[in-house]
Design a protein around this motif. Structure first.
Motif, PDB file in Angstrom:
ATOM      1  N   MET A   1      12.531  -9.373   7.922  1.00 46.69           N
ATOM      2  CA  MET A   1      11.629  -8.689   7.019  1.00 46.69           C
ATOM      3  C   MET A   1      11.180  -7.398   7.691  1.00 46.69           C
ATOM      4  N   SER A   2      11.382  -6.282   7.057  1.00 45.82           N
ATOM      5  CA  SER A   2      11.008  -5.006   7.663  1.00 45.82           C
ATOM      6  C   SER A   2       9.506  -4.793   7.542  1.00 45.82           C
ATOM      7  N   ALA A   3       8.964  -4.116   8.526  1.00 39.07           N
ATOM      8  CA  ALA A   3       7.521  -3.870   8.538  1.00 39.07           C
ATOM      9  C   ALA A   3       7.164  -2.887   7.430  1.00 39.07           C
ATOM     10  N   PRO A   4       6.108  -3.204   6.665  1.00 42.67           N
ATOM     11  CA  PRO A   4       5.703  -2.287   5.599  1.00 42.67           C
ATOM     12  C   PRO A   4       5.109  -1.003   6.171  1.00 42.67           C
ATOM     13  N   ALA A   5       5.207   0.049   5.388  1.00 40.46           N
ATOM     14  CA  ALA A   5       4.633   1.330   5.781  1.00 40.46           C
ATOM     15  C   ALA A   5       3.118   1.269   5.644  1.00 40.46           C
ATOM     16  N   GLU A   6       2.438   2.075   6.426  1.00 44.68           N
ATOM     17  CA  GLU A   6       0.985   2.208   6.255  1.00 44.68           C
ATOM     18  C   GLU A   6       0.763   3.053   5.014  1.00 44.68           C
ATOM     19  N   TRP A   7      -0.071   2.618   4.125  1.00 47.06           N
ATOM     20  CA  TRP A   7      -0.235   3.332   2.860  1.00 47.06           C
ATOM     21  C   TRP A   7      -1.166   4.526   3.028  1.00 47.06           C
ATOM     22  N   THR A   8      -0.854   5.556   2.291  1.00 43.90           N
ATOM     23  CA  THR A   8      -1.702   6.746   2.200  1.00 43.90           C
ATOM     24  C   THR A   8      -1.716   7.165   0.727  1.00 43.90           C
ATOM     25  N   PRO A   9      -2.721   7.922   0.298  1.00 38.19           N
ATOM     26  CA  PRO A   9      -2.695   8.427  -1.080  1.00 38.19           C
ATOM     27  C   PRO A   9      -1.422   9.227  -1.377  1.00 38.19           C
ATOM     28  N   GLN A  10      -0.904   9.972  -0.388  1.00 43.65           N
ATOM     29  CA  GLN A  10       0.315  10.751  -0.608  1.00 43.65           C
ATOM     30  C   GLN A  10       1.521   9.847  -0.811  1.00 43.65           C
ATOM     31  N   LEU A  11       1.621   8.767  -0.052  1.00 46.10           N
ATOM     32  CA  LEU A  11       2.725   7.826  -0.230  1.00 46.10           C
ATOM     33  C   LEU A  11       2.677   7.237  -1.640  1.00 46.10           C
ATOM     34  N   ILE A  12       1.484   6.875  -2.105  1.00 46.71           N
ATOM     35  CA  ILE A  12       1.316   6.333  -3.460  1.00 46.71           C
ATOM     36  C   ILE A  12       1.760   7.381  -4.481  1.00 46.71           C
TER      37      ILE A  12
ATOM     38  N   LEU B   1       4.602  -0.018  -9.642  1.00 43.24           N
ATOM     39  CA  LEU B   1       3.923  -1.096  -8.905  1.00 43.24           C
ATOM     40  C   LEU B   1       4.886  -1.798  -7.954  1.00 43.24           C
ATOM     41  N   HIS B   2       6.109  -2.068  -8.428  1.00 44.65           N
ATOM     42  CA  HIS B   2       7.108  -2.687  -7.548  1.00 44.65           C
ATOM     43  C   HIS B   2       7.428  -1.787  -6.367  1.00 44.65           C
ATOM     44  N   ALA B   3       7.594  -0.494  -6.615  1.00 44.26           N
ATOM     45  CA  ALA B   3       7.933   0.438  -5.542  1.00 44.26           C
ATOM     46  C   ALA B   3       6.826   0.507  -4.495  1.00 44.26           C
ATOM     47  N   ILE B   4       5.584   0.549  -4.951  1.00 43.64           N
ATOM     48  CA  ILE B   4       4.463   0.596  -4.006  1.00 43.64           C
ATOM     49  C   ILE B   4       4.411  -0.680  -3.182  1.00 43.64           C
ATOM     50  N   GLN B   5       4.526  -1.827  -3.862  1.00 39.30           N
ATOM     51  CA  GLN B   5       4.469  -3.081  -3.108  1.00 39.30           C
ATOM     52  C   GLN B   5       5.654  -3.208  -2.155  1.00 39.30           C
ATOM     53  N   ASP B   6       6.817  -2.746  -2.558  1.00 42.23           N
ATOM     54  CA  ASP B   6       7.979  -2.777  -1.665  1.00 42.23           C
ATOM     55  C   ASP B   6       7.748  -1.922  -0.425  1.00 42.23           C
ATOM     56  N   ARG B   7       7.073  -0.794  -0.589  1.00 46.56           N
ATOM     57  CA  ARG B   7       6.834   0.116   0.544  1.00 46.56           C
ATOM     58  C   ARG B   7       5.722  -0.354   1.468  1.00 46.56           C
ATOM     59  N   VAL B   8       4.593  -0.814   0.900  1.00 42.90           N
ATOM     60  CA  VAL B   8       3.430  -1.115   1.745  1.00 42.90           C
ATOM     61  C   VAL B   8       3.072  -2.596   1.793  1.00 42.90           C
ATOM     62  N   GLY B   9       3.751  -3.411   0.999  1.00 40.69           N
ATOM     63  CA  GLY B   9       3.520  -4.849   1.057  1.00 40.69           C
ATOM     64  C   GLY B   9       2.495  -5.377   0.071  1.00 40.69           C
ATOM     65  N   PHE B  10       1.744  -4.482  -0.573  1.00 38.98           N
ATOM     66  CA  PHE B  10       0.724  -4.877  -1.541  1.00 38.98           C
ATOM     67  C   PHE B  10       0.321  -3.647  -2.335  1.00 38.98           C
ATOM     68  N   ILE B  11      -0.511  -3.855  -3.365  1.00 37.14           N
ATOM     69  CA  ILE B  11      -1.025  -2.738  -4.166  1.00 37.14           C
ATOM     70  C   ILE B  11      -2.470  -2.500  -3.724  1.00 37.14           C
ATOM     71  N   PRO B  12      -2.734  -1.467  -2.941  1.00 33.07           N
ATOM     72  CA  PRO B  12      -4.103  -1.211  -2.484  1.00 33.07           C
ATOM     73  C   PRO B  12      -5.028  -0.917  -3.671  1.00 33.07           C
TER      74      PRO B  12
ATOM     75  N   ARG C   1      -3.039  -7.123   2.035  1.00 36.91           N
ATOM     76  CA  ARG C   1      -1.888  -7.126   2.931  1.00 36.91           C
ATOM     77  C   ARG C   1      -1.457  -8.565   3.207  1.00 36.91           C
ATOM     78  N   PRO C   2      -0.162  -8.850   3.066  1.00 36.61           N
ATOM     79  CA  PRO C   2       0.321 -10.210   3.338  1.00 36.61           C
ATOM     80  C   PRO C   2       0.459 -10.443   4.843  1.00 36.61           C
ATOM     81  N   GLY C   3       0.675 -11.697   5.199  1.00 37.68           N
ATOM     82  CA  GLY C   3       0.936 -12.035   6.590  1.00 37.68           C
ATOM     83  C   GLY C   3       2.306 -11.527   7.011  1.00 37.68           C
ATOM     84  N   SER C   4       2.653 -11.809   8.238  1.00 44.53           N
ATOM     85  CA  SER C   4       3.959 -11.380   8.753  1.00 44.53           C
ATOM     86  C   SER C   4       5.105 -12.011   7.976  1.00 44.53           C
TER      87      SER C   4
END
Length: 163
Positions: A1-12, A30-41, A73-76
């Motif tokens: 499982m690859s590590a999710p990116a840290e979310w920023t307003p620009q990434l969103i 929504l899928h794209a955001i969750q795929d990138r950062v692991g959750f929907i902030p 944020r989900p667990g590892s």
């Protein structure tokens, strides 16, 4: 499982801009955001709403309707237990109770060590081999409580470094 990116307003915003012109863009975004950062902030909701000319309530309603989306944020590792009828007929309810007790969490919660998030899923497409679970992205069938414990132990085992 690859590590999710840290979310920023620009990434969103980048994810929104890449998909906002598609018909029915909200779900793909929504899928794209969750795929990138692991959750929907939570802070992403107003950005999405404004970009798509929706209300915050409309965006939140879609996020909360679908069990797939998470807002923390989900667990590892993510363990999903199938709750569809075929798996229930094969013992998924007992497996579910065991998982919750052994991990000391309920669905949509993460263990104290931040290692495992437990989630429900309503079909893994493995109906003939129920009860089924998905550990990260790997489906396991005919899962007993013993199998579950072994899989969880394997997740928590730290691999030795190769020198």
């Amino acid at each position: 499982m690859s590590a999710p990116a840290e979310w920023t307003p620009q990434l969103i915003q980048d994810e929104i801009d890449a998909l906002k012109d598609k018909p029915g863009a909200l779900l793909p975004i929504l899928h794209a955001i969750q795929d990138r950062v692991g959750f929907i902030p939570d802070a992403a909701v107003p950005i999405i709403a404004e970009s798509l000319n929706l209300t915050r309530a409309e965006v939140h309603g879609v996020i909360s309707f679908y069990h797939h989306f998470r807002t923390s944020r989900p667990g590892s590792h993510v363990v999903r237990i199938c709750r569809a009828e075929a798996c229930q007929a094969m013992g998924a309810r007992a497996l579910e109770a065991h998982a919750k007790a052994s991990l000391e969490v309920d669905y949509h919660q993460t263990t104290r060590d931040q290692e495992i998030t437990l989630e429900a899923v309503y079909c893994l497409g493995n109906c003939a081999c129920g009860p089924s679970i998905c550990v990260d992205d790997r489906v396991h069938g005919r899962v007993t409580t013993e199998t579950f414990d072994r899989l969880v132990d394997d997740l928590r085992t730290v691999p030795l470094e190769v020198k």
